[in-house]
Enzyme design. Structure first.
Site, PDB file in Angstrom:
ATOM      1  N   SER A  62      41.445 -79.822  86.081  1.00 30.06           N
ATOM      2  CA  SER A  62      43.031 -80.037  86.350  1.00 30.06           C
ATOM      3  C   SER A  62      43.907 -78.720  86.391  1.00 30.06           C
ATOM      4  O   SER A  62      43.640 -77.843  86.562  1.00 30.06           O
ATOM      5  CB  SER A  62      43.540 -80.410  85.034  1.00 30.06           C
ATOM      6  OG  SER A  62      42.552 -81.713  84.431  1.00 30.06           O
TER       7      SER A  62
HETATM    8  N1  SAH Z   1      39.224 -81.330  81.723  1.00 37.67           N
HETATM    9  C1  SAH Z   1      38.430 -81.065  83.312  1.00 37.67           C
HETATM   10  C2  SAH Z   1      38.997 -81.867  84.237  1.00 37.67           C
HETATM   11  C3  SAH Z   1      38.278 -82.873  84.220  1.00 37.67           C
HETATM   12  S1  SAH Z   1      38.173 -84.110  85.694  1.00 37.67           S
HETATM   13  C4  SAH Z   1      38.636 -79.539  83.277  1.00 37.67           C
HETATM   14  O1  SAH Z   1      39.311 -78.833  82.613  1.00 37.67           O
HETATM   15  O2  SAH Z   1      38.110 -79.130  84.343  1.00 37.67           O
HETATM   16  C5  SAH Z   1      37.767 -85.600  84.672  1.00 37.67           C
HETATM   17  C6  SAH Z   1      36.343 -85.495  84.172  1.00 37.67           C
HETATM   18  O3  SAH Z   1      36.180 -86.573  83.475  1.00 37.67           O
HETATM   19  C7  SAH Z   1      35.254 -85.572  85.310  1.00 37.67           C
HETATM   20  O4  SAH Z   1      34.376 -84.130  85.166  1.00 37.67           O
HETATM   21  C8  SAH Z   1      34.414 -86.861  85.177  1.00 37.67           C
HETATM   22  O5  SAH Z   1      33.229 -86.614  85.250  1.00 37.67           O
HETATM   23  C9  SAH Z   1      34.602 -87.139  83.814  1.00 37.67           C
HETATM   24  N2  SAH Z   1      34.395 -88.396  83.332  1.00 37.67           N
HETATM   25  C10 SAH Z   1      34.966 -89.602  83.856  1.00 37.67           C
HETATM   26  N3  SAH Z   1      34.480 -90.572  83.065  1.00 37.67           N
HETATM   27  C11 SAH Z   1      34.186 -90.427  81.975  1.00 37.67           C
HETATM   28  C12 SAH Z   1      33.564 -90.701  80.736  1.00 37.67           C
HETATM   29  N4  SAH Z   1      33.269 -92.255  80.684  1.00 37.67           N
HETATM   30  N5  SAH Z   1      32.960 -89.975  79.801  1.00 37.67           N
HETATM   31  C13 SAH Z   1      32.845 -88.752  79.717  1.00 37.67           C
HETATM   32  N6  SAH Z   1      33.562 -88.102  81.035  1.00 37.67           N
HETATM   33  C14 SAH Z   1      33.962 -88.877  82.035  1.00 37.67           C
END
Ligand code: SAH
Length: 228
Positions: A62
């Protein structure tokens, strides 16, 4: 100061000047957590551009301003137990850990962050990133479907979701303590997404407000998007 520290300070000062960053503990966390350690080696020189960056598997870390908006809205306190859905790089989890379990506070008072990641390779790299930056003791990484929350350690003081959901998953509301706060982007691909602030009162009454419009990658899993 190193080049990265100078750039980090500039981003933080811009976020303060724009009124996004206000709370001392949130500001302090952004000054301390090195975003350059959470991006891939080839992306380090872009670490302090205030935008999302690719982290592999079609996912992104993010933007700093988005972490700041969410962490301000969450009203985090030392000692809180926090659940994140979407560990990605581990960066946002480290910021929250530095607020609920600050490095300069006795570890007996520390809260804890549980972060769930559905993609195994990302769960693995998040763990490595948190290890090398010294947050592994305050963050637990779980490789599973976080759309169902993580009932094993519920209830939580705060829950935040960093991927856009079709709707608010009911298990997340259930796993929130009375007095708790949940932030979650709701909306889909190629359409309007809204960052929601959901509060559960001491008596269990749930209220929802919109913070702003956003653009997140999609939440997958049982309560996530399918076939898009
Ligand atoms: N918070 C992160 C950014 C995440 S992007 C950071 O600081 O880097 C969103 C993430 O959510 C991705 O890695 C994706 O794989 C994950 N994601 C999507 N659906 C999900 C689910 N049902 N359970 C856990 N993770 C999930």
């Amino acid at each position: 100061m190193s080049k990265f520290e100078v750039e980090r300070e500039r981003v933080v000062n811009n976020l303060i000047a724009s009124g996004i960053l206000k709370t001392p503990s949130v500001i302090r966390s952004m000054r301390l957590v090195p975003r350059e350690e959470f991006v891939s080696a080839g992306m380090k020189s872009h670490a302090y551009i205030d935008s999302p960056l690719p982290i592999g598997s079609g996912q992104t870390i993010s933007a700093p301003h988005m972490c700041a908006i969410m962490n301000e809205a969450l009203r985090l306190e030392v000692g809180h137990r926090v659940l994140e859905i979407g560990a990605g790089s581990g960066y946002h989890a480290a910021l929250v850990a530095e607020i609920v379990a600050p490095s300069n506070v006795n570890s007996k008072k520390w809260g804890h962050v549980y972060t769930v990641e559905i993609i195994p390779t990302l769960a693995f790299s998040a763990e490595k990133n948190l290890e090398k930056t010294g947050y592994r003791d305050r963050v637990t990484i779980i490789n599973s479907d976080g759309s169902k929350g993580y009932p094993e350690k519920a209830p939580y003081d705060r829950i935040f979701v960093t991927a856009a959901a079709p709707d608010v998953p009911q298990p997340l509301i259930e796993q929130l303590k009375p007095g708790g706060i949940l932030t979650i982007p709701v909306g889909g691909p190629y359409m309007y997404q809204e960052l929601l602030l959901i509060e559960k009162s001491a008596t269990g009454k749930v209220t929802t407000k919109s913070i702003c419009s956003v653009a997140f990658v999609l939440l997958r899993g049982k309560y996530g998007w399918k076939d898009v």
